[in-house]
Design an enzyme around this catalytic site. Structure first.
Site, PDB file in Angstrom:
ATOM      1  N   GLY A 168       0.891  -1.338  -0.136  1.00 19.57           N
ATOM      2  CA  GLY A 168       0.009   0.241   0.136  1.00 19.57           C
ATOM      3  C   GLY A 168       0.833   1.135   0.616  1.00 19.57           C
ATOM      4  CB  ALA A 169       2.548   3.206   1.642  1.00 13.33           C
ATOM      5  CG  MET A 170       8.920   1.291   2.211  1.00 14.03           C
ATOM      6  SD  MET A 170       9.195  -0.626   2.838  1.00 14.03           S
ATOM      7  CE  MET A 170       9.850  -0.269   3.559  1.00 14.03           C
TER       8      MET A 170
ATOM      9  CG  HIS B 195       0.882   2.367   8.859  1.00 12.92           C
ATOM     10  ND1 HIS B 195       0.658   1.061   9.699  1.00 12.92           N
ATOM     11  CD2 HIS B 195       1.884   1.582   8.043  1.00 12.92           C
ATOM     12  CE1 HIS B 195       1.245   0.039   9.310  1.00 12.92           C
ATOM     13  NE2 HIS B 195       2.166   0.523   8.346  1.00 12.92           N
ATOM     14  CD  GLU B 196       3.139   3.357   5.473  1.00 13.40           C
ATOM     15  OE1 GLU B 196       4.776   3.242   5.261  1.00 13.40           O
ATOM     16  OE2 GLU B 196       2.547   2.835   5.420  1.00 13.40           O
TER      17      GLU B 196
ATOM     18  CG  HIS C 279       6.617   2.195  10.068  1.00 10.73           C
ATOM     19  ND1 HIS C 279       6.796   1.183  10.186  1.00 10.73           N
ATOM     20  CD2 HIS C 279       5.543   2.065   9.004  1.00 10.73           C
ATOM     21  CE1 HIS C 279       6.048   0.547   9.321  1.00 10.73           C
ATOM     22  NE2 HIS C 279       5.308   0.642   9.190  1.00 10.73           N
TER      23      HIS C 279
ATOM     24  CD  GLU D 237       4.867  -3.189   8.989  1.00 10.19           C
ATOM     25  OE1 GLU D 237       3.824  -2.266   9.126  1.00 10.19           O
ATOM     26  OE2 GLU D 237       5.709  -2.694   8.211  1.00 10.19           O
TER      27      GLU D 237
HETATM   28 ZN    ZN Z   1       4.305  -0.179   7.866  1.00 19.73          ZN
END
Ligand code: ZN
Length: 820
Positions: A254-256, A288-289, A292, A311
């Site tokens: 979905g994304a990084m 979410h990203e 991180h 995660e």
């Molecule tokens: Zn993630």
């Protein structure tokens, strides 16, 4: 060949990496690019080591000024011997672009012919771009420069220092892990902003410029709101300078979370009408990203067995921060409804593993752990931990953890130390049952005598301490269901009697507030009341808990799929929460397909279409519910005339935009039903020559119900290497349909015969996804299971394929056992 944990441990004891200086020249057309790398690293004197390195051809290799024979590079790794205390390795090589989303992915936009590149080194693909020590605990500073066509733009983790003509130079980064180094390049459209001293940017393909301009306001606003919230929660400010977000084509995740340059799959930039829940989901991914940046980027797991430190925390914090800081307040409802079902499914599969496994043997195994357990179960476990120790202690522990391990690596033990200190509670026993043991408990309620029973599967008989809510709902004079009270109860044994033992109420909701992670089973009276009371509850989280528990009971064969369909028909048309509508329609459709017999299925499917149609009729024109209902209707109906009408603009429900995306959805359904074919697909793709159009066309072609079309699609799935990751996935996902089950019958055996070879021509994530999408999950039969068992008996089976087949076969076992 994966990197093993033992190799990584030995290498970390041998070398200390200081910096990478990488120059990429991407000006040549064709399949290759030039890569020149200077690696500076310390080592034990006289020691040997290796770097990941997969060149197309080697120009030169120099170690500490002395030339190294190119045969030291075997195509996979570069072996070095006789190391000094301080080393400088200089390597010039020609490398190959990838089309599978790993390495340096090259993409040509079908609309305008523009070329885009992005670098995704995860999980052990660093060697496809440069020679590097590709493991998370060998962090280093990255200094990147790029020679690119003069009309391109280039972005990387680091800040831009200079640009002249096609020469781009970037500042060195703080120490980061190899899998977090990225580059995004091409003639992309860029927008910039600033917040709280942090430069912000958004990038997308030139053909998506209009969409980026339209949606930038929302994207920047969410970004700023989340940054502020993280700055309130964490003592350390955002640590990587600028915060750029790019939308890239054919991205595997979905994304990084690349520090300083997050990359999203470009489907997240909408080109047509979307529902509020899709926008919520994007806000959640942004948060979410960003989580991180602290959990994963600033403090990184030492090895992939602590993947959950990345995660689970990002999923928990992303869900939480999106709800707390943005206008999307319903993320916990989505979590209860959608994400936890993903976690529960993975956790009950044969391949289940602990949230924090004590040892993950190699990077292939690690890749497989990017599943519902590491994300959703882990996040649910953290939600339970917060209920257990309190939020203040939880945040204090996290801040201690960041302070102690910034720009370095940490393990579960490190985090537990910080949380134990902050909470004053010994968390060892809690962590053992929640984080080190797999599988899930079932909680059941009985009213008299009032008690909560906890059970566990015989294979993993672990009971856990659960702090849960028990909600007592009564019918109010105005007809709605009102929560009279919610008891907070500690369930820590096989049988627990709630303190306030009077459970007389119209509905007793176990796990009210969705605090714990468990399978929830209501008492008989409450279960019987669900169809009438469900639509009357105003709290969407409570409805999500009820729906999720109902769906789970059908998955387990405790309730008939026909009962579910009846519930959907009465309760869904009055459902106000879009994510519940979308998820119930999707899950019900899947259960009808796999759990009903050929005799009962058409009627069940017709009822699902009717439920969606009723919802279309009662939903507000132009709203998300109407769009969600229309999509559900299109997927379930067999009314060809009505679908054709919508395509022609006739009889379209008010406010429903039949845009390019919805047109494809309708056409796809017509193709599945045999009411449209290749000519209509070609025509639609001529109208919509975009990345999305190309993907829909690939999926639709695989769905054409003729022997020739199926043969061609299958050939693409199992042998075509020129096809990109996304186009292979789309082809595989369009192949199987119950409506075509006889036509595709020969491919059931072919799956088991040919997938081992498919695994050899595709790598990592692309192979895993293709094997998953191509699985004959709709051919529910003892014969399919026999073929699966036969394949699983092969000792030389690829471990990724083994896991896909094992889990899919387990789903089929449940469906066969439960068939009605
Ligand atoms: Zn993630």
């Amino acid at each position: 060949m994966p990197l093993t944990r033992a190799e990584a441990t030995a290498r970390a004891a041998t070398v200390e990496v200081r910096s990478y200086e990488v120059h990429l020249d991407v000006t040549a057309s064709g399949d290759t690019f030039e890569s020149r790398t200077v690696v500076r690293f310390g080592a034990r004197v006289g020691a040997s080591t290796f770097l990941e390195f997969e060149p197309s051809s080697v120009g030169s290799i120099t170690l500490n000024g002395a030339s190294v024979d190119p045969s030291a590079a075997d195509g996979r790794r570069l072996a070095l011997a006789g190391l000094a205390e301080d080393n400088e390795l200089v390597v010039a090589a020609t490398m190959r672009y990838s089309n599978d989303g790993e390495g340096l992915h090259k993409y040509t936009d079908p609309g305008d012919g523009n070329v885009y590149l992005y670098q995704h080194l995860f999980i052990n693909n660093g060697g496809r771009v440069l020679p590097c020590f590709d493991q998370p605990d060998l962090k280093a500073s990255w200094q990147v420069s790029v020679t690119a066509p003069a009309d391109w733009k280039v972005a990387t983790n680091g800040a831009l220092v200079s640009q002249a003509g096609g020469e781009w130079r970037f500042a060195p980064t703080k120490p980061i892990s190899t899998y977090l180094a990225t580059v995004f390049a091409g003639p992309f459209h860029a927008l910039t902003d600033e917040h709280d001293g942090i430069p912000l940017a958004l990038y997308a393909r030139a053909s998506l410029a209009e969409q980026l301009d339209q949606q930038a306001g929302e994207l920047f606003t969410i970004t700023k709101q989340c940054l502020d919230r993280f700055h309130e929660m964490f003592d350390i400010r955002y640590p990587f300078g600028h915060y750029q977000q790019a939308f890239a084509p054919e991205f595997n995740f979905g994304a990084m979370e690349y520090p300083g340059l997050v990359i999203f799959r470009d489907e997240m930039l909408y080109r047509g009408a979307v529902t509020d829940s899709q926008r919520e989901s994007r806000a959640n991914v942004i948060a979410h990203e960003m989580a991180h940046m602290w959990f994963g980027d600033l403090v990184t797991m030492a090895w992939w067995d602590d993947l959950w430190l990345n995660e689970s925390f990002a999923e928990y914090l992303g869900t939480r921060v999106a709800a707390e800081a943005t206008s999307f307040k319903g993320t916990w409802t989505t979590f209860a409804m959608q994400r936890k079902a993903w976690g529960l499914r993975a956790d009950q599969h044969p391949s289940t593993h602990p949230v924090a496994p004590s040892e993950v043997g190699d990077t292939d195994q690690a890749l497989l752990n990017f599943d519902g357990i590491s994300y959703a179960k882990g996040a649910a476990t953290l939600k339970q931990l917060v209920a257990f120790v309190g939020d203040e202690a939880f945040l204090a522990g996290l801040n201690d953890h960041f302070a102690a391990h910034s720009y370095a690596n940490a393990t579960l033990a490190d985090l537990l130390r910080a949380l134990t200190k902050a909470s004053g509670r010994d968390l060892a026993a809690w962590a053992e049952v929640w984080l080190r043991q797999p599988q899930v408990n079932t909680l059941r309620l009985t009213r008299s005598p009032a008690s909560v029973q906890q059970s566990a599967p015989a294979s993993f008989p672990t009971l856990r301490p659960h702090k849960i809510g028990i909600g007592l709902f009564d019918r109010a004079p105005d007809g709605t269901m009102v929560r009279r009270t919610s008891l907070l109860v500690d369930v820590d044994a096989a049988e627990t009697t709630p303190v306030d033992a009077d459970l007389s109420a119209d509905l007793v909701l176990l796990n009210d507030g969705d605090l714990t992670y468990a399978k929830i089973r209501l008492d008989e009276t409450s279960a019987a009341a669900v169809p009438t009371v469900l639509p009357l509850i105003s709290d969407s989280l409570a409805r999500a808990v009820l729906w999720a528990s109902t769906l789970d009971a059908v998955v387990d064969g405790e309730r008939a799929v026909a009962e579910l369909v009846t519930l959907v028909l009465t309760a869904l048309p009055v459902e106000s929460e879009v994510v519940i509508i979308e998820d119930v329609l999707r899950a019900t459709r899947s259960l009808v397909d796999r759990y009903s017999t050929p005799e009962t299925r058409p009627a069940a499917l017709e009822l699902v279409a009717q439920a969606a149609d009723r919802l279309i009729a009662v939903s507000e024109p132009g709203g998300s519910r109407r769009l969600a209902a229309a999509r559900g209707f299109i997927g379930a109906t067999t009314d060809v005339a009505r679908l054709r009408g919508w395509l022609a603009g006739e009889g379209v429900p008010d406010g429903l935009a039949v845009d390019a995306d919805l047109r494809w959805l309708i056409l796809y359904r017509l193709v599945v039903l045999g009411a449209a074919g290749t000519a209509e697909i070609d025509e639609e793709y001529a109208r919509d020559r975009s990345a999305t159009g190309e993907q829909w066309a690939a999926r639709s072609r695989a769905a054409v119900p003729t022997a020739d079309a199926k043969a061609a699609a299958w050939q693409r799935i199992v042998t075509e290497v020129k096809l990109s990751n996304r186009l292979v996935e789309m082809t595989a996902s369009g192949f199987w349909h119950l409506e075509q089950i006889e036509l595709t019958a020969p491919y059931v055996a072919r799956y088991f015969a040919e997938m081992p070879d498919m695994m050899r021509i595709r790598s990592g994530m692309s192979a895993e996804k293709t094997a998953g999408y191509a699985y004959p999950e709709l051919a529910v039969s003892a014969e399919t299971r026999r073929l699966a068992a036969e394949l699983l008996g092969r000792e030389d089976l690829d471990p990724i394929l083994r896991r896909v087949v094992q889990d899919a076969d387990d789903d089929m076992r449940r469906a066969l056992d439960a068939r009605f």
